[in-house]
Design a protein around this motif. Structure first.
Motif, PDB file in Angstrom:
ATOM      1  N   ASP A   1       0.824  -1.209   0.000  1.00  0.00           N
ATOM      2  CA  ASP A   1       0.000   0.000   0.000  1.00  0.00           C
ATOM      3  C   ASP A   1       0.860   1.261   0.000  1.00  0.00           C
ATOM      4  OD1 ASP A   1      -2.357  -1.279  -0.187  1.00  0.00           O
ATOM      5  OD2 ASP A   1      -3.106  -0.791   1.806  1.00  0.00           O
TER       6      ASP A   1
ATOM      7  N   ASN B   1       0.455   4.073  -2.828  1.00  0.00           N
ATOM      8  CA  ASN B   1       0.172   5.472  -2.503  1.00  0.00           C
ATOM      9  C   ASN B   1       1.267   6.394  -3.027  1.00  0.00           C
ATOM     10  OD1 ASN B   1      -2.257   6.177  -0.516  1.00  0.00           O
ATOM     11  ND2 ASN B   1      -1.584   4.105  -0.063  1.00  0.00           N
TER      12      ASN B   1
ATOM     13  N   THR C   1     -11.161  13.609   5.348  1.00  0.00           N
ATOM     14  CA  THR C   1     -10.501  12.446   5.959  1.00  0.00           C
ATOM     15  C   THR C   1     -10.323  12.631   7.450  1.00  0.00           C
ATOM     16  OG1 THR C   1      -9.310  12.043   3.895  1.00  0.00           O
ATOM     17  CG2 THR C   1      -8.438  11.013   5.873  1.00  0.00           C
TER      18      THR C   1
ATOM     19  N   MET D   1     -11.946   9.552   9.497  1.00  0.00           N
ATOM     20  CA  MET D   1     -11.124   8.468  10.021  1.00  0.00           C
ATOM     21  C   MET D   1     -11.261   8.295  11.521  1.00  0.00           C
ATOM     22  SD  MET D   1      -7.367  10.194   9.579  1.00  0.00           S
ATOM     23  CE  MET D   1      -6.419   9.174  10.670  1.00  0.00           C
TER      24      MET D   1
ATOM     25  N   ARG E   1      -9.853   3.640  10.330  1.00  0.00           N
ATOM     26  CA  ARG E   1      -8.793   3.835   9.349  1.00  0.00           C
ATOM     27  C   ARG E   1      -8.943   2.891   8.150  1.00  0.00           C
ATOM     28  NH1 ARG E   1      -8.290   7.221  13.387  1.00  0.00           N
ATOM     29  NH2 ARG E   1      -6.428   7.114  14.711  1.00  0.00           N
ATOM     30  N   ARG E   2      -9.301   1.636   8.434  1.00  0.00           N
ATOM     31  CA  ARG E   2      -9.264   0.595   7.410  1.00  0.00           C
ATOM     32  C   ARG E   2     -10.223   0.885   6.260  1.00  0.00           C
ATOM     33  NH1 ARG E   2     -11.442  -5.196   7.076  1.00  0.00           N
ATOM     34  NH2 ARG E   2     -12.861  -4.545   8.703  1.00  0.00           N
TER      35      ARG E   2
ATOM     36  N   LEU F   1      -9.330   4.133   4.337  1.00  0.00           N
ATOM     37  CA  LEU F   1      -8.189   3.904   3.450  1.00  0.00           C
ATOM     38  C   LEU F   1      -8.634   3.152   2.192  1.00  0.00           C
ATOM     39  CD1 LEU F   1      -5.113   3.936   2.879  1.00  0.00           C
ATOM     40  CD2 LEU F   1      -4.970   1.774   4.136  1.00  0.00           C
ATOM     41  N   CYS F   2      -9.417   2.109   2.378  1.00  0.00           N
ATOM     42  CA  CYS F   2      -9.884   1.307   1.247  1.00  0.00           C
ATOM     43  C   CYS F   2     -10.734   2.146   0.287  1.00  0.00           C
ATOM     44  CB  CYS F   2     -10.684   0.111   1.764  1.00  0.00           C
ATOM     45  SG  CYS F   2     -11.459  -0.871   0.453  1.00  0.00           S
TER      46      CYS F   2
ATOM     47  N   SER G   1      -6.130   9.065   0.969  1.00  0.00           N
ATOM     48  CA  SER G   1      -5.652   7.762   1.438  1.00  0.00           C
ATOM     49  C   SER G   1      -4.251   7.871   2.026  1.00  0.00           C
ATOM     50  CB  SER G   1      -5.654   6.751   0.286  1.00  0.00           C
ATOM     51  OG  SER G   1      -4.640   7.035  -0.659  1.00  0.00           O
TER      52      SER G   1
ATOM     53  N   VAL H   1      -4.590   9.038   5.607  1.00  0.00           N
ATOM     54  CA  VAL H   1      -5.022   7.953   6.491  1.00  0.00           C
ATOM     55  C   VAL H   1      -3.892   6.951   6.688  1.00  0.00           C
ATOM     56  CG1 VAL H   1      -6.677   6.084   6.807  1.00  0.00           C
ATOM     57  CG2 VAL H   1      -7.394   8.201   5.704  1.00  0.00           C
ATOM     58  N   PHE H   2      -3.183   6.661   5.616  1.00  0.00           N
ATOM     59  CA  PHE H   2      -2.177   5.608   5.657  1.00  0.00           C
ATOM     60  C   PHE H   2      -1.094   5.894   6.686  1.00  0.00           C
ATOM     61  CE2 PHE H   2       1.808   3.720   4.163  1.00  0.00           C
ATOM     62  CZ  PHE H   2       1.441   2.381   4.108  1.00  0.00           C
TER      63      PHE H   2
ATOM     64  N   SER I   1      -5.884  -3.480   1.369  1.00  0.00           N
ATOM     65  CA  SER I   1      -6.055  -2.846   2.680  1.00  0.00           C
ATOM     66  C   SER I   1      -7.212  -3.430   3.478  1.00  0.00           C
ATOM     67  CB  SER I   1      -6.255  -1.337   2.508  1.00  0.00           C
ATOM     68  OG  SER I   1      -7.490  -1.055   1.867  1.00  0.00           O
TER      69      SER I   1
END
Length: 603
Positions: A371, A375, A411, A415, A420-421, A424-425, A463, A466-467, A527
Motif C-alpha cells: 500500500d 500510494n 478524511t 477516520m 482507518r481501514r 483507506l480502502c 488515502s 489515512v495511511f 487494505s
C-alpha cells in the motif's frame, strides 16, 4: 533512557498551548513549502511543451507557425478530425525551391502553399525544434532540446532524484535518532537550500541531474524531521490535528509552486525563486529548540528541563525548579514500590527478521509495504502527470494541489469516526476507479479527463493521510521504527519507476492514468485485510503485535470509544474479542514517538 513520560509532563504544562502552536506553525513552513518546491519544481523546470521540427529554409519566408507545420510536418487525424502533428519527424524536401517567390510585390496572404505529397521522404528532425511558447518562455528541455531521442533525460533525472531520497531518508533518520531532531533538521536545511540554488546554475543536464540526485538526499527528510520535532512537543490527542494541518500546508505549497511557475515562465528564474528565499530559514537556528522528548530518551534531563520551563512560561503555567528531576525521583520511588512497572519501555529487543518469523506481523507488513508503494507511486505520478492532461500545465497542477485540502478535511473527520481501514480502502478505490475510467473518455473530451484525474488526486491524497496514521498503529513498538524504515525504503524503490509511467503519455495521454488507477485499486483491495486500529492503543511487544488483528472479521467495524479509552488510562490489546476487536487488558506503555507523515517515502 529516563523513566519520565513526556506525555505526563505535558499534562502539567499544556498539551497544545501557545508555545506548541507557535513552534508547530513555524516548523510547518520549512516542512512543507521547501519540500514541495524541492520535489515538484522539476515539473515546470523540465517541462516539455508542444514541439515540432524546425525547418530553417522556411524561417525566411512570411509563414505562420501553422502554415509551416502544414507544409513541413507529417500528421495523423484525430477522431474529431483535428490534425496531430509529429514531434520528431519532418518531410525531407527542398523548401527553398518550392517556395520560390517570383516577385517581391506578392503579399504574404497571396502566397500559395504547395500541398505535401504522399511520396515525400520523411526523416528525423535535422535542424532542432520549434516550441510552443504559450505556457513557457524557457525550460531546460527547450534550451537543451531534450525531446525525441533525448526525451528520456527528464524522466531519468526524476528517477535519480528519488534514488537520492532512498539513502537520505535512512541517513537523516539515523542522525535524528542519534544526534537529535534539531541537528538533523539544520543539516538538511543548510545543504538543501544551497544545493537548490546551485542547481539553477547547471551548465548542462548531466550536471543538473547530479545536483538533483544530491538534492534528493533531503526529501522527504526535510518534510519529516521538522514535523516530528513539532509533533513531539504535543500531546497524543493532537497528533491527528498536526498530521492533517501539515498536509494542508503541503497542498498550499504545491498550489504556490504552480502560481510561481505561471508568473515567471522561465526555468532559471523559477529555480532561484524556489530556493533563494529559504536562506531566511537559517534564522531558525536561534528559535527552534531540540525535542525535549528526544532529550529525555537520551537521559539529558537538565537540557530538557530548560525547554520545559520555557514551554510552561509561554503557556502561562507555573512549574517548580528542577521539575523533571523531582518527577524522576517520584517515578523511581513508585517503581521500587511496584506501582510504576508499566513506565519502563519493554526491554525485549526485536530485529527485522521478526517481521518474517511471526505470520500475522508478516502479513500486515507485506500489505502495508504494498500500500505504501501504491500510494507513493500514484500520488507522485498524478502530480507529475499534470502536464499531460491537455490543459494548461499551471492550471492542472494548481487544481491538483487545491483538491488535496478538502480531501484532508474530510478524511480528518471520517477516520476518527468510521475507522482507518475502511476509509483507506474507499479513498484508494475512489482515486483508482476515477483514473481507470479515463480509458472510456473520448480523446477530445479533455476536461472530463482532467476532472477524473483530479478526483483521482483527491482520493490518493486522502488515502495517504489515512495511511500514515494507520501504518504507525498496526505494528508493535519494539519493531515499529525498523518496519516503517524498511517499508519506506521499499516504497522508495517503487518510486524509481513512476517517471517512466508518466512518460508513457507520449504514446497515449490516458495510459499513465490507467496504470496508476489499477495500482490504486489493487492497494484498496489489499487494505481490507488489515485490522482496524481506531480507539485501540498501540501494541508494544512482539506477542501483542502478533495477537493484534489475528482473528478480526473481514467486514467488522471499529468499536466505539469508551471512557476507558482516555489517553491517561487506555489499555493495551492482548486478546481478540468475538467481533474482531481487541480487548484491552493491561495498562499502556508510553511509546517513543516515531511518526512519518504525508508524502513521506515520496511525497
Amino acid at each position: 533512557m529516563s523513566n519520565i513520560d513526556f506525555d505526563e509532563v505535558l499534562q502539567h504544562i499544556g498539551e497544545r498551548g501557545r508555545y506548541q502552536q507557535i513552534m508547530y506553525y513555524l516548523l510547518c513552513i520549512p516542512a512543507t513549502i521547501p519540500a514541495a518546491f524541492l520535489a515538484f519544481s522539476q515539473v515546470f523546470v523540465s517541462a516539455s511543451p508542444e514541439h515540432w521540427c524546425r525547418v530553417p529554409s522556411l524561417d525566411s519566408h512570411p509563414l505562420a507557425a501553422d502554415q509551416q507545420k502544414d507544409l513541413a510536418i507529417p500528421y495523423t487525424l484525430r477522431p474529431d478530425g483535428r490534425r496531430k502533428y509529429s514531434r520528431c519527424y519532418m518531410y525531407d524536401v527542398n523548401y527553398t525551391a518550392l517556395l520560390h517567390i517570383q516577385s517581391q510585390r506578392i503579399e504574404p496572404e497571396d502566397l500559395q502553399l504547395p500541398f505535401p505529397e504522399t511520396g515525400w521522404n520523411i526523416t528525423k528532425c535535422l535542424h532542432g525544434w520549434n516550441y510552443d511558447r504559450k505556457d513557457y518562455d524557457s525550460t531546460l528541455v527547450t534550451e537543451l532540446n531534450l525531446v525525441c531521442d533525448d526525451g528520456w533525460w527528464p524522466s531519468t533525472s526524476t528517477t535519480f532524484f528519488y534514488v537520492g531520497s532512498l539513502f537520505g531518508n535512512v541517513v537523516f533518520g539515523w542522525i535524528a535518532d542519534k544526534w537529535g531532531r534539531r541537528t538533523s533538521f539544520f543539516i538538511i536545511l543548510f545543504l538543501e537550500v544551497n544545493l537548490s540554488i546551485l542547481t539553477a546554475f547547471s551548465p548542462n543536464y548531466v550536471v543538473y541531474t547530479i545536483l538533483r540526485t544530491l538534492s534528493g538526499l533531503f526529501f522527504p527528510a526535510i518534510y519529516q524531521i521538522p514535523f516530528i520535532l513539532a509533533l513531539e512537543l504535543m500531546g497524543p490527542r493532537y497528533r491527528t490535528f498536526a498530521g492533517m494541518v501539515i498536509c494542508m500546508f503541503f497542498a498550499l505549497g504545491l498550489s504556490l509552486l504552480a502560481l510561481l511557475g505561471y508568473l515567471l515562465r522561465n526555468w532559471y528564474t523559477l529555480s532561484l525563486a524556489t530556493s533563494v528565499p529559504f536562506v531566511l530559514l537559517f534564522s531558525y537556528y536561534w528559535i527552534i529548540p531540540e525535542s525535549p522528548r528526544w532529550l529525555l530518551s537520551k537521559n539529558r534531563i537538565d537540557e530538557a528541563e530548560e525547554i520545559v520551563q520555557t514551554m510552561a512560561r509561554i503557556n502561562g503555567k507555573e512549574l517548580p525548579k528542577n521539575f523533571l528531576r523531582k518527577m524522576e525521583l517520584i517515578n523511581k520511588q513508585k517503581l521500587w514500590n511496584g506501582d510504576l512497572c508499566h513506565q519502563e519501555a519493554p526491554n525485549i529487543s526485536a530485529t527485522p527478521m521478526d517481521l518474517l518469523r511471526h505470520p500475522n506481523i508478516r502479513k500486515k507488513f507485506f500489505i502495508l509495504a504494498f500500500d505504501w508503494v501504491a500510494n507513493a507511486v500514484v500520488y507522485n505520478g498524478l502530480s507529475y502527470n499534470a502536464t499531460n492532461l491537455g490543459v494548461s500545465d499551471y492550471l492542472a497542477f494548481f487544481i491538483g494541489g487545491a483538491v488535496e485540502i478538502p480531501s484532508y478535511i474530510i478524511t480528518w473527520y471520517a477516520m476518527d469516526r468510521w475507522g482507518r481501514r475502511w476509509i483507506l480502502c474507499l479513498t484508494m478505490l475512489l482515486g483508482g476507479m476515477a483514473c481507470v475510467s479515463c480509458m472510456f473518455v473520448p480523446e477530445d473530451a479533455v476536461w472530463v479527463t482532467v476532472i477524473l484525474a483530479m478526483i483521482g488526486k483527491f482520493g490518493i491524497a486522502a488515502s495517504f493521510a489515512v495511511f500514515y496514521v494507520f501504518v504507525g498503529e498496526l505494528l508493535p513498538t519494539v519493531l515499529r521504527s525498523q518496519a516503517m524504515g524498511i517499508a519506506s525504503f521499499i516504497a522508495g524503490i517503487g518510486l524509481l519507476g513512476f517517471p517512466y509511467v508518466v512518460y508513457l503519455a507520449v504514446y497515449s495521454r490516458v495510459l499513465p492514468l490507467i496504470i496508476m488507477g489499477t495500482l490504486s485499486v489493487a492497494g484498496a483491495l489489499a487494505s481490507v485485510f488489515l485490522p482496524e486500529t481506531l480507539n485501540i492503543h498501540l501494541p508494544q511487544t512482539l506477542e501483542e503485535g502478533e495477537a493484534f488483528g489475528a482473528n478480526f472479521k473481514l467486514f467488522s467495524c471499529p468499536r466505539r470509544k469508551r471512557p476507558l479509552d482516555d489517553e491517561s488510562n487506555v489499555k493495551y490489546p492482548t486478546k481478540e474479542l468475538s467481533n474482531g476487536n481487541a480487548e484491552p487488558t493491561r495498562d499502556s506503555v508510553p511509546e517513543s514517538l516515531h511518526i512519518l507523515t504525508c508524502n513521506s517515502g515520496g511525497r
